[in-house]
Write a protein that holds these residues in place. Structure first.
Motif, PDB file in Angstrom:
ATOM      1  N   SER A 452       3.671   3.165 -10.437  1.00  0.00           N
ATOM      2  CA  SER A 452       2.313   3.542 -10.050  1.00  0.00           C
ATOM      3  C   SER A 452       1.812   2.572  -8.991  1.00  0.00           C
ATOM      4  CB  SER A 452       1.382   3.509 -11.267  1.00  0.00           C
ATOM      5  OG  SER A 452       1.151   2.167 -11.666  1.00  0.00           O
ATOM      6  N   SER A 453       0.817   2.986  -8.244  1.00  0.00           N
ATOM      7  CA  SER A 453       0.257   2.108  -7.210  1.00  0.00           C
ATOM      8  C   SER A 453      -0.315   0.851  -7.837  1.00  0.00           C
ATOM      9  CB  SER A 453      -0.820   2.851  -6.411  1.00  0.00           C
ATOM     10  OG  SER A 453      -1.829   3.327  -7.277  1.00  0.00           O
ATOM     11  N   ARG A 454      -0.902   0.995  -9.011  1.00  0.00           N
ATOM     12  CA  ARG A 454      -1.470  -0.174  -9.690  1.00  0.00           C
ATOM     13  C   ARG A 454      -0.378  -1.174 -10.055  1.00  0.00           C
ATOM     14  NH1 ARG A 454      -6.617  -0.040 -12.565  1.00  0.00           N
ATOM     15  NH2 ARG A 454      -6.922  -2.055 -13.507  1.00  0.00           N
ATOM     16  N   GLN A 455       0.753  -0.670 -10.537  1.00  0.00           N
ATOM     17  CA  GLN A 455       1.889  -1.523 -10.853  1.00  0.00           C
ATOM     18  C   GLN A 455       2.438  -2.195  -9.603  1.00  0.00           C
ATOM     19  OE1 GLN A 455       4.585   1.038 -13.101  1.00  0.00           O
ATOM     20  NE2 GLN A 455       5.646  -0.810 -13.770  1.00  0.00           N
ATOM     21  N   PHE A 456       2.586  -1.397  -8.561  1.00  0.00           N
ATOM     22  CA  PHE A 456       3.221  -1.881  -7.334  1.00  0.00           C
ATOM     23  C   PHE A 456       2.446  -3.041  -6.726  1.00  0.00           C
ATOM     24  CE2 PHE A 456       3.692  -1.437  -2.638  1.00  0.00           C
ATOM     25  CZ  PHE A 456       5.020  -1.831  -2.553  1.00  0.00           C
ATOM     26  N   GLU A 485       3.619   8.464  -1.521  1.00  0.00           N
ATOM     27  CA  GLU A 485       3.215   8.179  -0.143  1.00  0.00           C
ATOM     28  C   GLU A 485       1.804   7.614  -0.091  1.00  0.00           C
ATOM     29  OE1 GLU A 485       2.978  10.657   4.094  1.00  0.00           O
ATOM     30  OE2 GLU A 485       3.232  11.709   2.193  1.00  0.00           O
ATOM     31  N   SER A 486       0.893   8.169  -0.895  1.00  0.00           N
ATOM     32  CA  SER A 486      -0.487   7.685  -0.879  1.00  0.00           C
ATOM     33  C   SER A 486      -0.585   6.272  -1.429  1.00  0.00           C
ATOM     34  CB  SER A 486      -1.386   8.620  -1.694  1.00  0.00           C
ATOM     35  OG  SER A 486      -0.912   8.763  -3.012  1.00  0.00           O
ATOM     36  N   ALA A 487       0.296   5.893  -2.361  1.00  0.00           N
ATOM     37  CA  ALA A 487       0.245   4.549  -2.941  1.00  0.00           C
ATOM     38  C   ALA A 487       0.563   3.489  -1.901  1.00  0.00           C
ATOM     39  CB  ALA A 487       1.217   4.445  -4.117  1.00  0.00           C
ATOM     40  N   VAL A 488       1.630   3.669  -1.147  1.00  0.00           N
ATOM     41  CA  VAL A 488       1.998   2.646  -0.163  1.00  0.00           C
ATOM     42  C   VAL A 488       1.011   2.597   0.992  1.00  0.00           C
ATOM     43  CG1 VAL A 488       4.442   2.673  -0.731  1.00  0.00           C
ATOM     44  CG2 VAL A 488       3.584   4.225   1.025  1.00  0.00           C
ATOM     45  N   MET A 489       0.288   3.711   1.234  1.00  0.00           N
ATOM     46  CA  MET A 489      -0.663   3.725   2.338  1.00  0.00           C
ATOM     47  C   MET A 489      -2.016   3.130   1.970  1.00  0.00           C
ATOM     48  SD  MET A 489       0.936   4.636   4.891  1.00  0.00           S
ATOM     49  CE  MET A 489      -0.506   4.600   5.941  1.00  0.00           C
ATOM     50  N   GLU A 490      -2.203   2.760   0.689  1.00  0.00           N
ATOM     51  CA  GLU A 490      -3.462   2.115   0.316  1.00  0.00           C
ATOM     52  C   GLU A 490      -3.614   0.770   1.011  1.00  0.00           C
ATOM     53  OE1 GLU A 490      -3.467   1.914  -3.897  1.00  0.00           O
ATOM     54  OE2 GLU A 490      -3.702   4.078  -4.155  1.00  0.00           O
ATOM     55  N   ASN A 491      -2.514   0.065   1.175  1.00  0.00           N
ATOM     56  CA  ASN A 491      -2.519  -1.211   1.893  1.00  0.00           C
ATOM     57  C   ASN A 491      -1.155  -1.361   2.547  1.00  0.00           C
ATOM     58  OD1 ASN A 491      -2.596  -3.884   2.777  1.00  0.00           O
ATOM     59  ND2 ASN A 491      -3.797  -4.558   1.028  1.00  0.00           N
ATOM     60  N   PRO A 492      -0.956  -0.733   3.711  1.00  0.00           N
ATOM     61  CA  PRO A 492       0.376  -0.698   4.331  1.00  0.00           C
ATOM     62  C   PRO A 492       0.962  -2.076   4.602  1.00  0.00           C
ATOM     63  CG  PRO A 492      -1.098   0.867   5.397  1.00  0.00           C
ATOM     64  CD  PRO A 492      -1.950   0.042   4.491  1.00  0.00           C
ATOM     65  N   ASP A 493       0.108  -3.031   4.982  1.00  0.00           N
ATOM     66  CA  ASP A 493       0.637  -4.373   5.302  1.00  0.00           C
ATOM     67  C   ASP A 493       1.207  -5.043   4.061  1.00  0.00           C
ATOM     68  OD1 ASP A 493      -0.150  -4.025   7.913  1.00  0.00           O
ATOM     69  OD2 ASP A 493      -2.086  -5.010   7.649  1.00  0.00           O
ATOM     70  N   GLU A 494       0.451  -5.038   2.971  1.00  0.00           N
ATOM     71  CA  GLU A 494       0.940  -5.645   1.737  1.00  0.00           C
ATOM     72  C   GLU A 494       2.132  -4.870   1.201  1.00  0.00           C
ATOM     73  OE1 GLU A 494      -0.686  -6.780  -2.743  1.00  0.00           O
ATOM     74  OE2 GLU A 494      -2.108  -6.479  -1.100  1.00  0.00           O
ATOM     75  N   ALA A 495       2.085  -3.540   1.328  1.00  0.00           N
ATOM     76  CA  ALA A 495       3.197  -2.723   0.854  1.00  0.00           C
ATOM     77  C   ALA A 495       4.484  -3.062   1.594  1.00  0.00           C
ATOM     78  CB  ALA A 495       2.863  -1.241   1.027  1.00  0.00           C
ATOM     79  N   THR A 496       4.390  -3.283   2.896  1.00  0.00           N
ATOM     80  CA  THR A 496       5.575  -3.615   3.691  1.00  0.00           C
ATOM     81  C   THR A 496       6.228  -4.892   3.184  1.00  0.00           C
ATOM     82  OG1 THR A 496       4.638  -2.539   5.646  1.00  0.00           O
ATOM     83  CG2 THR A 496       6.406  -4.114   6.013  1.00  0.00           C
ATOM     84  N   VAL A 497       5.429  -5.904   2.897  1.00  0.00           N
ATOM     85  CA  VAL A 497       5.971  -7.185   2.421  1.00  0.00           C
ATOM     86  C   VAL A 497       6.686  -6.990   1.091  1.00  0.00           C
ATOM     87  CG1 VAL A 497       5.368  -9.498   1.613  1.00  0.00           C
ATOM     88  CG2 VAL A 497       4.238  -8.553   3.642  1.00  0.00           C
TER      89      VAL A 497
END
Length: 630
Positions: A452-456, A485-497
């Motif tokens: 889940s986005s919260r977990q990620f 897709e919507s989860a990683v786009m909540e904060n793309p910069d942090e998601a990338t790291v």
């Protein structure tokens, strides 16, 4: 009901924009905020007036300073105050004692202006008289004959200070400190007043007069995933986001409507008069639309969605608690349908709300009671016709309700934060099952697990994944983490790291429900992903809808250009399978192959011990080659 001045944003057209009635302005400005308070004076007796003018002239030389405005009559004073032209009222008694007309004027002013400093003045000092005028609502009674400018200034200053303090206490107890909107208690009290007013109007209806046919709407608005946004951006930016959301929502209302804050991520609106559900629905939809444009918070572009529940007076109730409970039940139904939905209350919702509350309480103990379990759905490689991966899917075996589908309990698990410990349990259980299949002779079989986005976005997500792999002795390459897709786009910069760190561990990454979010080609190039999973909503009609077919073809072409594998979800017909094979889709998953099943059934049907053939599955594959084990 009247909308407060804090809600008067103009970027989005207001309801009844051409309406001439101005919204009631409940100003939080205190007299202490005014550099030179305006003193409205009503002293018709010439002797007292002359004495007062002399004292005010002397007072102006030493301070505090007031701008004096003389009223010619009681009605003139009331009109002046109604127009907001004065900050303090100083009124003389019309006789030697407490006259009825004086009491009536002070009480009327106090009712109309709860925070207005009011002083009365008399010719002589009379403690009993002073006590009585205070009982009317005045702050004090000044004896002009026995006062000098110092005493008058002191009386005015004390009256202003007391009223300023009372005003601040009122603001703190009636206003949400962050948005400036009326708080929960004020909104409930206002709803009660509106209900009572309508009941009074209906009771006063003359025989034969047509009854009121307009409705009043109670609207509950809940922001989707606000807690996650707050945790991701930080509380300060979360506060700024709430202020912007309050402004946008308020801009959708008319001058007689009111919006307030009802909870950390919840607002409540009272819509004064709508003709029917269609009119109410149009207003509610405008609220959803107002939040579709991204909000820019200190350089961060944030997408916010909401769900809304609506109850109508008098259809759904004629009491405050009934109307709010009905709107809340409608909100719960709207949230179960996904983001950006609204729902009107219906009678069957109370039963479903009671079930939800029971499930929500029971879910907190489901892990320790060993009620959670995993089912698995295989993925078929269309090039080799082998089962190369299985996806772990959560189920809940409730002691009273039986097997509960995830769509019924995952939403409130995410809202409550329970999804984090539940997600950790899922990851550990899936890795343990992956180890069992590896040990049974399937070393290349991948285990796909949803995050889940919260977990990620938890700080310890890397530690959680590492510990699950180490404890189960599963190679990182056998684990595939799926994120929407919507989860990683909540904060793309942090998601990338985070994605890069997971990829460096050797874990495979899939983007789930692809095509339903806001990602761009640029983001896909930055993310270290291995697979795209085409959302089932595009697969459903690919053989009959040219638009869906074109979308799927475009996703496949884009994925190939980025050297990504593509898995199509929700494949249920042979025609869909043949279309995907013809356009070089890499793998499929869906009921055509298998519904999600317990591990032992997946093993028996698709992953028998080495040397044994898998059970025969009739799929009608285009290549007609059957299924081979991994």
């Amino acid at each position: 009901m009247v909308q407060d001045e804090h809600n008067s944003a103009a970027r989005i057209p207001r309801r009844n924009e051409g309406h001439q009635t101005a919204p009631r302005a409940i100003s939080d400005q205190t007299v202490a905020d005014v550099a030179c308070p305006r003193l409205a004076v009503l002293v018709p007796l010439p002797v007292l007036n002359a004495r007062l003018q002399a004292l005010l002239a002397a007072l102006s030389a030493h301070g505090p300073h007031f701008t004096v405005i003389e009223a010619t009559s009681a009605s003139n004073l009331q009109a002046m105050l109604a127009r907001g032209e004065a900050d303090v009222a100083l009124i003389s008694l019309t006789g030697p004692g407490a006259e009825p007309q004086d009491a009536a004027l002070v009480k009327a002013l106090r009712a109309a202006h709860p925070h207005l400093p009011i002083l009365l003045c008399a010719a002589t000092d009379d403690p009993a008289l002073a006590a009585e005028v205070r009982s009317w609502g005045a702050q004090d009674c000044v004896a002009l004959g026995a006062s000098d400018e110092r005493l008058l200034g002191q009386a005015l200053r004390h009256a202003v200070e007391r009223m300023t303090l009372a005003r601040e206490i009122h603001r703190l107890t009636h206003r949400d400190h962050l948005t400036g909107l009326p708080n929960r208690d004020v909104m409930r009290r206002q709803l009660g007043e509106n209900v009572a007013a309508r009941a009074t109007r209906e009771a006063a209806r003359a025989p034969g007069e047509v009854p009121m046919d307009d409705l009043m709407a109670v609207v509950m608005i809940n922001l989707d995933r606000f807690r996650l946004i707050n945790e991701t951006l930080g509380q300060q930016r979360g506060d700024l986001l709430l202020q912007e959301v309050a402004e946008r929502l308020g801009s959708c209302l008319g001058p007689r409507d009111l919006i307030g804050r009802h909870g950390p991520d919840e607002f409540i609106a009272l819509i004064d008069s709508v003709r029917d559900t269609r009119a109410a629905g149009a207003i509610v939809q405008s609220m959803i639309d107002a939040l579709t444009l991204p909000l820019v918070i200190e350089g961060h572009e944030v997408y916010v969605t909401c769900c809304i529940g609506v109850s109508l007076f008098p259809i759904d109730g004629d009491e405050v608690e009934t109307l709010i409970r009905s709107a809340d039940a409608a909100l719960t139904r709207a949230k179960s349908q996904g983001r950006n939905h609204f729902q009107f209350y219906t009678l069957d919702m109370n039963v479903k709300t009671a079930r939800r509350l029971t499930l929500e309480n029971d879910l907190r103990r489901a892990v320790e009671r060993n009620e959670l379990l995993l089912h698995y759905q295989p993925q078929l490689d269309l090039k080799t016709h082998k089962i190369t991966a299985v996806e772990a899917l959560l189920r809940w075996r409730h002691p009273e309700y039986g097997l509960i589908p995830p769509g019924e309990f995952i939403p409130f698990a995410e809202e409550s934060g329970l999804i984090v410990p539940i997600g950790e349990w899922v990851l550990r259980a899936a890795c343990n099952q992956a180890r069992a299949w590896i040990s049974a002779g399937y070393p290349d079989l991948r285990m796909a697990v949803n995050l889940s986005s919260r977990q990620f976005f938890q700080e310890n997500v890397l530690d959680v994944v590492t510990r699950a792999l180490q404890d189960s002795r599963v190679p990182p390459g056998n684990l595939e983490l799926e994120l929407t897709e919507s989860a990683v786009m909540e904060n793309p910069d942090e998601a990338t790291v985070t994605l890069c760190l997971l990829a460096n561990m050797g874990v495979r990454i899939s983007i789930d429900d692809f095509g339903t979010g806001y990602s761009s080609l640029n983001h896909l190039k930055r993310f270290p992903i291995d697979n795209l999973k085409i959302d089932r909503s595009f697969v459903n009609d690919i053989t009959v809808n040219p638009d869906d077919a074109a979308i799927v073809k475009a996703i496949l072409a884009m994925a190939y250009s980025l050297r990504l594998k593509v898995v199509a979800e929700g494949v249920e017909t042979v025609e869909q399978l043949r279309f995907l094979e013809a356009h070089d889709c890499d793998a499929v998953q869906g009921f055509l192959l298998s519904k999600p099943q317990p591990a032992e059934d997946i093993t028996r049907i698709f992953l028998p011990p080495p040397g044994q053939a898998p059970a025969a599955i009739s799929l009608g594959l285009a290549a007609n080659a059957g299924i081979r084990k991994a």
